[in-house]
Scaffold this motif. Structure first.
Motif, PDB file in Angstrom:
ATOM      1  N   GLN A   1      51.557  14.404 -17.877  1.00  0.00           N
ATOM      2  CA  GLN A   1      50.886  13.366 -18.405  1.00  0.00           C
ATOM      3  C   GLN A   1      51.504  12.672 -19.612  1.00  0.00           C
ATOM      4  O   GLN A   1      52.073  13.264 -20.507  1.00  0.00           O
ATOM      5  N   ILE A   2      50.633  11.485 -20.206  1.00  0.00           N
ATOM      6  CA  ILE A   2      51.393  10.715 -21.223  1.00  0.00           C
ATOM      7  C   ILE A   2      49.371  11.153 -22.276  1.00  0.00           C
ATOM      8  O   ILE A   2      49.124   9.937 -21.959  1.00  0.00           O
ATOM      9  N   ARG A   3      49.800  11.377 -23.263  1.00  0.00           N
ATOM     10  CA  ARG A   3      48.442  11.196 -24.229  1.00  0.00           C
ATOM     11  C   ARG A   3      48.442   9.967 -25.629  1.00  0.00           C
ATOM     12  O   ARG A   3      49.385  10.093 -26.446  1.00  0.00           O
ATOM     13  N   LEU A   4      47.941   9.371 -25.288  1.00  0.00           N
ATOM     14  CA  LEU A   4      47.578   7.819 -26.317  1.00  0.00           C
ATOM     15  C   LEU A   4      46.516   8.511 -27.226  1.00  0.00           C
ATOM     16  O   LEU A   4      45.839   8.465 -26.468  1.00  0.00           O
ATOM     17  N   MET A   5      46.763   8.350 -28.665  1.00  0.00           N
ATOM     18  CA  MET A   5      45.515   8.615 -29.476  1.00  0.00           C
ATOM     19  C   MET A   5      45.135   7.617 -30.100  1.00  0.00           C
ATOM     20  O   MET A   5      47.273   7.493 -31.039  1.00  0.00           O
ATOM     21  N   GLY A   6      44.416   7.315 -31.267  1.00  0.00           N
ATOM     22  CA  GLY A   6      44.681   6.633 -32.589  1.00  0.00           C
ATOM     23  C   GLY A   6      43.000   6.262 -32.801  1.00  0.00           C
ATOM     24  O   GLY A   6      42.395   7.070 -32.440  1.00  0.00           O
ATOM     25  N   SER A   7      43.442   6.027 -34.429  1.00  0.00           N
ATOM     26  CA  SER A   7      42.061   6.370 -34.949  1.00  0.00           C
ATOM     27  C   SER A   7      41.378   5.201 -35.074  1.00  0.00           C
ATOM     28  O   SER A   7      39.869   4.975 -34.968  1.00  0.00           O
ATOM     29  N   ASP A   8      41.877   4.124 -34.243  1.00  0.00           N
ATOM     30  CA  ASP A   8      40.611   2.508 -33.589  1.00  0.00           C
ATOM     31  C   ASP A   8      40.790   2.447 -32.096  1.00  0.00           C
ATOM     32  O   ASP A   8      41.883   2.781 -30.940  1.00  0.00           O
TER      33      ASP A   8
ATOM     34  N   VAL B   1      44.175   7.787 -15.113  1.00  0.00           N
ATOM     35  CA  VAL B   1      44.083   7.442 -16.235  1.00  0.00           C
ATOM     36  C   VAL B   1      42.102   7.311 -16.523  1.00  0.00           C
ATOM     37  O   VAL B   1      41.245   7.305 -16.268  1.00  0.00           O
ATOM     38  N   SER B   2      42.665   8.507 -17.759  1.00  0.00           N
ATOM     39  CA  SER B   2      41.187   8.830 -18.084  1.00  0.00           C
ATOM     40  C   SER B   2      40.549   8.014 -19.018  1.00  0.00           C
ATOM     41  O   SER B   2      40.684   7.314 -19.310  1.00  0.00           O
ATOM     42  N   SER B   3      39.157   8.247 -19.061  1.00  0.00           N
ATOM     43  CA  SER B   3      38.643   7.341 -19.749  1.00  0.00           C
ATOM     44  C   SER B   3      38.632   7.506 -21.179  1.00  0.00           C
ATOM     45  O   SER B   3      39.303   8.401 -21.432  1.00  0.00           O
ATOM     46  N   PRO B   4      38.307   6.874 -22.140  1.00  0.00           N
ATOM     47  CA  PRO B   4      38.291   7.384 -23.645  1.00  0.00           C
ATOM     48  C   PRO B   4      37.569   9.260 -23.880  1.00  0.00           C
ATOM     49  O   PRO B   4      36.243   8.650 -23.752  1.00  0.00           O
ATOM     50  N   VAL B   5      38.565   9.592 -24.569  1.00  0.00           N
ATOM     51  CA  VAL B   5      38.200  10.611 -24.766  1.00  0.00           C
ATOM     52  C   VAL B   5      37.758  10.670 -26.708  1.00  0.00           C
ATOM     53  O   VAL B   5      38.933  10.903 -27.198  1.00  0.00           O
TER      54      VAL B   5
ATOM     55  N   ARG C   1      38.721  15.504 -33.939  1.00  0.00           N
ATOM     56  CA  ARG C   1      37.727  14.840 -35.977  1.00  0.00           C
ATOM     57  C   ARG C   1      38.881  13.797 -35.795  1.00  0.00           C
ATOM     58  O   ARG C   1      39.400  13.065 -35.635  1.00  0.00           O
ATOM     59  N   GLY C   2      37.602  13.159 -36.731  1.00  0.00           N
ATOM     60  CA  GLY C   2      37.422  11.230 -37.501  1.00  0.00           C
ATOM     61  C   GLY C   2      37.529  10.501 -36.011  1.00  0.00           C
ATOM     62  O   GLY C   2      37.008  11.356 -34.647  1.00  0.00           O
ATOM     63  N   SER C   3      37.692   9.611 -36.746  1.00  0.00           N
ATOM     64  CA  SER C   3      37.314   8.335 -35.278  1.00  0.00           C
ATOM     65  C   SER C   3      38.293   7.759 -34.237  1.00  0.00           C
ATOM     66  O   SER C   3      39.435   8.545 -34.485  1.00  0.00           O
ATOM     67  N   GLY C   4      37.992   7.489 -33.439  1.00  0.00           N
ATOM     68  CA  GLY C   4      39.053   7.233 -32.380  1.00  0.00           C
ATOM     69  C   GLY C   4      38.994   7.932 -31.021  1.00  0.00           C
ATOM     70  O   GLY C   4      37.904   8.776 -31.149  1.00  0.00           O
TER      71      GLY C   4
END
Length: 88
Positions: free
Chosen positions: A3-10, A36-40, A44-47
């Motif tokens: 898997q590739i995990r993409l994450m961010g605050s926006d 491809v997952s739905s946004p999780v 902690r925090g936004s995004g």
């Protein structure tokens, strides 16, 4: 499957990036894109986080070795004679 995990605050930025990565991976002949997952939401925090399953499709590749027989054989060279030492 890897898997590739993409994450961010926006969340919008993460979604745009995930869409671009998926398009690029699907266009590349050596990779297969799975789920491809739905946004999780981030813990902690936004995004958010989006997970993309990817598998390298290397089973169809064939390794080829080519050897040339038209090259000249290396020339055998004698070592250089010992040099003279200059007086000190």
């Amino acid at each position: 499957m890897p898997q590739i995990r993409l994450m961010g605050s926006d969340s919008d930025d993460v979604q745009r990036t995930a869409d671009a990565v998926v398009r690029a991976l699907r266009a590349w002949p050596e990779t297969r894109v799975g789920d491809v997952s739905s946004p999780v939401p981030n813990r902690r925090g936004s995004g958010c986080r989006i997970y993309i399953e990817v598998l390298a499709d290397v089973a169809d590749q064939v390794e080829v070795t080519v050897e040339r027989d038209d090259q000249e054989q290396p020339v055998q060279r004698r070592p250089l004679p010992a040099g003279r030492q200059l007086p000190r």
